[in-house]
Design an enzyme around this catalytic site. Structure first.
Site, PDB file in Angstrom:
ATOM      1  N   CYS A 410      15.304  53.065  33.787  1.00  0.00           N
ATOM      2  CA  CYS A 410      13.570  53.788  34.768  1.00  0.00           C
ATOM      3  C   CYS A 410      13.036  51.933  35.034  1.00  0.00           C
ATOM      4  CB  CYS A 410      12.469  54.409  34.026  1.00  0.00           C
ATOM      5  SG  CYS A 410      13.059  54.020  32.235  1.00  0.00           S
ATOM      6  N   ARG A 439      23.972  51.585  24.571  1.00  0.00           N
ATOM      7  CA  ARG A 439      23.392  51.730  23.620  1.00  0.00           C
ATOM      8  C   ARG A 439      24.018  51.969  22.804  1.00  0.00           C
ATOM      9  NH1 ARG A 439      19.699  57.102  25.193  1.00  0.00           N
ATOM     10  NH2 ARG A 439      19.487  56.393  27.733  1.00  0.00           N
ATOM     11  N   GLN A 457      24.631  58.708  33.055  1.00  0.00           N
ATOM     12  CA  GLN A 457      23.857  60.104  33.045  1.00  0.00           C
ATOM     13  C   GLN A 457      23.474  60.142  35.170  1.00  0.00           C
ATOM     14  OE1 GLN A 457      19.932  58.750  31.215  1.00  0.00           O
ATOM     15  NE2 GLN A 457      20.331  59.583  29.608  1.00  0.00           N
ATOM     16  N   ASP A 459      20.818  60.262  36.716  1.00  0.00           N
ATOM     17  CA  ASP A 459      19.205  59.253  36.011  1.00  0.00           C
ATOM     18  C   ASP A 459      18.633  59.226  37.271  1.00  0.00           C
ATOM     19  OD1 ASP A 459      17.266  58.677  34.038  1.00  0.00           O
ATOM     20  OD2 ASP A 459      17.920  56.414  34.613  1.00  0.00           O
ATOM     21  N   HIS A 461      14.341  58.813  38.923  1.00  0.00           N
ATOM     22  CA  HIS A 461      13.084  58.719  38.282  1.00  0.00           C
ATOM     23  C   HIS A 461      12.796  59.106  40.083  1.00  0.00           C
ATOM     24  CE1 HIS A 461      15.175  56.105  35.435  1.00  0.00           C
ATOM     25  NE2 HIS A 461      13.904  57.259  34.681  1.00  0.00           N
ATOM     26  N   LYS A 540       5.461  66.908  29.290  1.00  0.00           N
ATOM     27  CA  LYS A 540       7.490  66.808  29.448  1.00  0.00           C
ATOM     28  C   LYS A 540       7.542  68.298  28.918  1.00  0.00           C
ATOM     29  CE  LYS A 540       9.886  65.778  24.640  1.00  0.00           C
ATOM     30  NZ  LYS A 540      10.805  65.450  24.371  1.00  0.00           N
ATOM     31  N   HIS A 585      10.661  61.270  35.160  1.00  0.00           N
ATOM     32  CA  HIS A 585      11.734  61.049  34.980  1.00  0.00           C
ATOM     33  C   HIS A 585      12.724  62.659  34.650  1.00  0.00           C
ATOM     34  CE1 HIS A 585      10.703  56.662  32.660  1.00  0.00           C
ATOM     35  NE2 HIS A 585       9.719  57.911  32.443  1.00  0.00           N
TER      36      HIS A 585
END
Length: 718
Positions: A410, A439, A457, A459, A461, A540, A585
């Site tokens: 992000c 991570r 991911q 991922d 946005h 969320k 997200h």
């Protein structure tokens, strides 16, 4: 299936005398319960005598509990109305009537089956007196909150056994998604699986004794005195407890810091087993003390334990690490802990899943971007991650500057949005990124593909206006519905709203929550409310999927973010003024690695055709047809599908077919003289269903349709 247990203030009015507990201790000391032989030849059994701190705790407890009981007895009861879920109102007395008495007034069977109560929406001990007018619900074991309470109580029973067997310092003992554990400091020693039968035996005695759970609200100074022997409980009191008083619970000789609530007594647990053990660190910090963790599971009925054990056996057969090894999909190596090596067949699955999502991105207006893997720590300071997440990042120094591998995408996407002026005409902007993330997970927490250090991911946005939230959320929900239906997953939705600690204006939160509610309602799928469980930066939608074994997994997320646009000073020109965009997200697979683990176990290694790393294999009836078998394999391969030919001269045709079925090839093509003459193949499946003779072009055409439709049962519908 299960939600995390919240912490609730509770009370219980049962009492057990110090003399009775000492009598129990005396009986236990005269028995060598669950004696196990250790490696050095000694026998593991209950300590005799018990650690002295147990007696000291009980003396202080009995004195303070007597004072509390006298105080409750002195209270003047008043008439109260107790409203049941069906609207019926029952009369009672404050400080006298308990949920258990109400349940028994309805039927003794109901009272016996009830695990815990809910009073005004908060879980409440069955023997805790009601304090005023209230609503009352009685929860059985099939309720998620009741399960967590049941397992929390079972954790206390395990903790009691651990004190009586090891004499160590107990730390945390919470319920988890399926069961419970207790951590213990054992001063350089370790727990062995050989200890389990001893612990199980001690707990069995605890169950028979029906030790009542008592609750007592105590002053912090009294608790500091009570737990002076245990440095970990002292840390909790000094660092976590910010009020003058807090609660403790007792069952038998165990007294522990706890907010509860609990079952009425230890006899409510009818089946209990210690399942595994491991090492961990105090509060997960590698620099802190090493602890011993013991896990368990329990049920109110022995039949449920047998069902659970059968389920575990099936789950073990489907373990993705086992299947990954057997099917040559992936492996791990000690020279790169937490980073998966995907072999060709595993890479095929990985890439097929990614390509599926990419195709959906194209249909839904997402634009794929590529961002750096390494950023200066200044970026993470700007986003706020450095302050809260730096210990979980791989960081290093370059030319006297601190850099780190990205753990999420992000912040990089915020830089992309901000690299030039933006207009309202461009919004919404939907960015998608499959960038590699790292991570720094503790080595002890790594677990196959479900917990790794290196992963990707799906991922995404979305940068949009406040007015566009509703439509974008609807699009995200339709997206995940399509993906999960394709994989064969059912799912549940939860709306998590503004927490106590949040950023931004209340009216902005309320408007966003309203749009999320309207999007969920319009989606037409059942959803539940999780009040106060939103992130600090925005509300969320949490999504939990159920696999083939009915196990829950949370992979997808849809989160609104008001914070990052502020931190990065993101703006767009509305035509009248500069405004802040909202960031959504979203991820559906979540970690691709974790999703592949879930898919592997859900399918049990029997991959649907479109995902399968072994789509087809050609088996000649004899060596004279090897050349034709190779021709068929090449034709199918050149058409874009996986196909091999088994030309092993040392194996019979029937054996080759059986081997192919065990290896989970979706389709097996048997070829001989007839098939060679007709340019065809005789088609059968891994489940031994024979479809008969088809021309090679027909087979390729059917494969194309199967891939396009992504059917879960292509073999049946060939």
């Amino acid at each position: 299936m299960l939600k995390k247990l919240g912490l609730f203030r509770i009370a219980k009015q049962l009492n057990i005398s110090f003399s009775r507990t000492m009598s129990m201790a005396s009986k236990s000391k005269n028995k060598d319960k669950g004696a196990d032989s250790l490696k050095d030849g000694t026998v593991l059994k209950e300590l005799s005598p018990w650690p002295e701190y147990i007696n000291d705790r009980i003396k202080l407890w009995d004195r303070l509990k007597a004072e509390y009981d006298a105080d409750v007895a002195a209270k003047t009861p008043e008439s109260i109305n107790i409203t049941l879920p069906d609207g019926k109102v029952v009369e009672g007395q404050s400080w006298r009537t308990t949920p258990y008495k109400v349940a028994a007034g309805i039927s003794q069977g109901l009272a016996d089956a009830t695990i815990i109560a809910k009073v005004n929406g908060a879980v409440w001990d069955l023997d805790r007196p009601l304090e005023g007018h209230c609503s009352l619900a009685l929860l059985k074991f099939d309720d998620e909150d009741a399960q967590q309470v049941f397992w929390h109580s079972s954790a206390h029973m395990l903790g009691e056994a651990m004190e009586r067997v090891y004499g160590g310092c107990l730390c945390y003992g919470p319920p988890i998604e399926s069961g419970f554990y207790y951590d213990m400091f054992y001063d350089g020693k370790s727990v062995s699986s050989e200890d389990f039968s001893c612990l199980d035996s001690v707990v069995k005695g605890i169950m028979k004794e029906k030790q009542p759970f008592e609750r007592l609200e105590m002053r912090k100074e009294d608790l500091l005195e009570m737990f002076k022997y245990n440095p970990f409980k002292l840390r909790i009191l000094q660092e976590k407890v910010t009020t003058p008083t807090t609660t403790a619970y007792r069952c038998g000789p165990l007294i522990d810091l706890c907010r509860g609530p609990h079952v009425r007594h230890t006899g409510k647990v009818k089946a209990f087993v210690v399942t595994k053990n491991s090492s961990t660190y105090w509060e997960g910090k590698a620099e802190a003390e090493s602890l011993q963790r013991i896990y368990g599971i329990s049920f109110p009925d022995a039949k449920q334990l047998k069902e659970w054990q059968k389920f575990q056996e099936e789950a073990a057969k489907r373990d993705h690490r086992k299947i990954g090894r057997e099917q040559e999909l992936f492996f791990f190596h000690e020279l790169s802990p937490g980073s998966c090596f995907f072999l060709p067949r595993g890479a095929h699955i990985y890439n097929t899943v990614m390509n599926f999502i990419k195709a959906e991105y194209w249909e839904r207006g997402f634009q794929e971007v590529i961002t750096p893997n390494i950023y200066n720590s200044k970026l993470w300071e700007m986003s706020g991650h450095w302050q809260h997440y730096s210990e979980h990042m791989f960081s290093f120094e370059v030319e006297k500057e601190r850099f780190a591998l990205k753990p999420m995408n992000c912040p990089g996407h915020c830089l992309m949005f901000d690299h030039r002026p933006r207009s309202w005409r461009e919004l919404p902007i939907r960015m998608a990124d499959f960038g590699v993330l790292h991570r720094n997970e503790l080595s002890g927490a790594l677990s196959g593909l479900t917990r790794v250090r290196r992963f990707q991911q799906d991922d995404g946005h979305i940068f949009c206006t406040q007015d566009q939230i509703k439509e974008e959320i609807r699009g995200c929900l339709n997206f995940l519905k399509k993906v999960y239906a394709t994989f064969g997953y059912s799912f549940t939705l939860f709306l998590s709203t503004r927490p106590d600690k949040y950023l931004g204006e209340v009216h902005v939160w309320e408007d966003a929550e309203k749009q999320l509610e309207e999007s969920l309602d319009a989606f037409g799928w059942p959803w539940k409310l999780n009040p106060g469980d939103g992130a600090f930066y925005g509300p969320k939608i949490d999504i939990t999927i159920m696999d083939a074994l009915k196990r829950p997994h949370q992979c997808a997320t849809i989160q609104l973010d008001f914070q990052l646009p502020e931190r990065f000073n993101l703006q767009y020109d509305s035509g009248e003024e500069k405004k802040r965009p909202v960031i959504i997200h979203r991820a559906i697979l979540g970690s691709v690695e974790r999703m592949i683990a879930i898919l592997t176990e859900s399918y049990g290694g029997k991959w649907p055709f479109w995902l399968s790393p072994r789509q087809s294999i050609v088996v000649p009836v004899g060596p004279q047809f090897d050349e034709y078998a190779q021709t068929v394999a090449k034709q199918v391969h050149d058409a874009g599908f996986l196909c091999e030919a088994d030309l092993d001269l040392g194996t019979t045709m029937n054996k080759k077919i059986r081997n192919a079925q065990l290896a989970q090839y979706n389709f097996i093509f048997v070829v001989g003289e007839k098939e060679k003459t007709n340019h065809s193949a005789n088609v059968r499946t891994r489940d031994n269903k024979v479809h008969g003779e088809y021309s090679i072009p027909d087979i390729i055409n059917k494969f194309s349709v199967m891939t396009q439709e992504k059917s879960l049962h292509s073999e049946e519908n060939f």
